[in-house]
Scaffold this motif. Sequence first.
Motif, PDB file in Angstrom:
ATOM      1  N   TYR A 197      76.457  92.895  87.252  1.00  0.00           N
ATOM      2  CA  TYR A 197      75.972  92.206  85.868  1.00  0.00           C
ATOM      3  C   TYR A 197      75.302  93.302  85.226  1.00  0.00           C
ATOM      4  N   ALA A 234      76.831  94.463  81.517  1.00  0.00           N
ATOM      5  CA  ALA A 234      76.061  93.590  80.398  1.00  0.00           C
ATOM      6  C   ALA A 234      76.509  93.577  79.025  1.00  0.00           C
ATOM      7  N   PHE A 245      79.686  92.016  78.864  1.00  0.00           N
ATOM      8  CA  PHE A 245      79.618  90.730  78.818  1.00  0.00           C
ATOM      9  C   PHE A 245      78.819  89.764  77.533  1.00  0.00           C
ATOM     10  N   GLY A 261      70.801  85.871  81.517  1.00  0.00           N
ATOM     11  CA  GLY A 261      71.689  86.810  80.931  1.00  0.00           C
ATOM     12  C   GLY A 261      71.093  87.340  79.506  1.00  0.00           C
ATOM     13  N   ASP A 283      65.879  87.305  84.958  1.00  0.00           N
ATOM     14  CA  ASP A 283      67.023  87.810  85.197  1.00  0.00           C
ATOM     15  C   ASP A 283      66.882  88.867  86.259  1.00  0.00           C
ATOM     16  N   MET A 296      70.712  93.163  81.418  1.00  0.00           N
ATOM     17  CA  MET A 296      70.605  91.698  81.025  1.00  0.00           C
ATOM     18  C   MET A 296      69.268  91.618  80.332  1.00  0.00           C
ATOM     19  N   SER A 337      74.468  80.593  86.886  1.00  0.00           N
ATOM     20  CA  SER A 337      73.603  81.708  87.547  1.00  0.00           C
ATOM     21  C   SER A 337      73.467  81.265  88.903  1.00  0.00           C
ATOM     22  N   HIS A 360      76.118  81.668  91.762  1.00  0.00           N
ATOM     23  CA  HIS A 360      76.239  83.059  92.222  1.00  0.00           C
ATOM     24  C   HIS A 360      75.999  83.474  93.548  1.00  0.00           C
ATOM     25  N   ALA A 392      83.515  88.305  85.407  1.00  0.00           N
ATOM     26  CA  ALA A 392      82.341  88.494  84.507  1.00  0.00           C
ATOM     27  C   ALA A 392      83.065  89.857  83.482  1.00  0.00           C
TER      28      ALA A 392
END
Length: 202
Positions: free
Chosen positions: A10, A14, A17, A50, A70, A75, A110, A113, A151
């Motif tokens: 991520y 980022a 996304f 996020g 996060d 993010m 979230s 994951h 993602a």
Amino acid sequence: MGPEHILSTYDRVAADFDKQRGKSLFERAWLDRMLAIAPPPRRVLDLGCGSGRPIASYLMDRRAQVTGVDGAAAMVALFTQNVPGAEAIQDDMRTLALGRRFDAVLAWNSFFHLCAEDQRGMFAVFAAHTTPGAALMFTAGHKEGEVMGHAAGQPVFHASLDPEEYRALLDAHGFEELRYVPEDPDCNGHTVWLARRRNDAG
């Protein structure tokens, strides 16, 4: 690509996304349900927040006080930019210990994951950060198992416990199940849990 790669993935994707994340707010009905039961002043802890769009932005528009957490630094930077009125914290939800409680805790797309054992451990984190009567809402899979998703074009790990184990964990940590909809057709197929912290919970 296991759960240990989630944060680095991520961090890397980022910006893409944030651009690709759907902004239609198909989650609105569930967010409204959560806010409806959250006691005032509706302080919301958004775990795995996020980039903050569209969920945290919507919560702020509904006059909630939002704290976004996060583990991916990129993010958190986007969240700060996109939702300037909210508090932003970079931290790992698995070891979170803010020393304060909230009127709602949200883990939307979230929590799932995490590996199964880390998910089990999260219920103590939920309990430590909720006031009596607070709302708890999270998404998960509709059955026990592990799958790979994507993602921003990158593979990401997902896991779920059996629904009966989620029920047992909620009850053991002082939460009352209010609503559970597996693969909700009105929410793009998301499996959603909504619970409330019992008033007699410690």
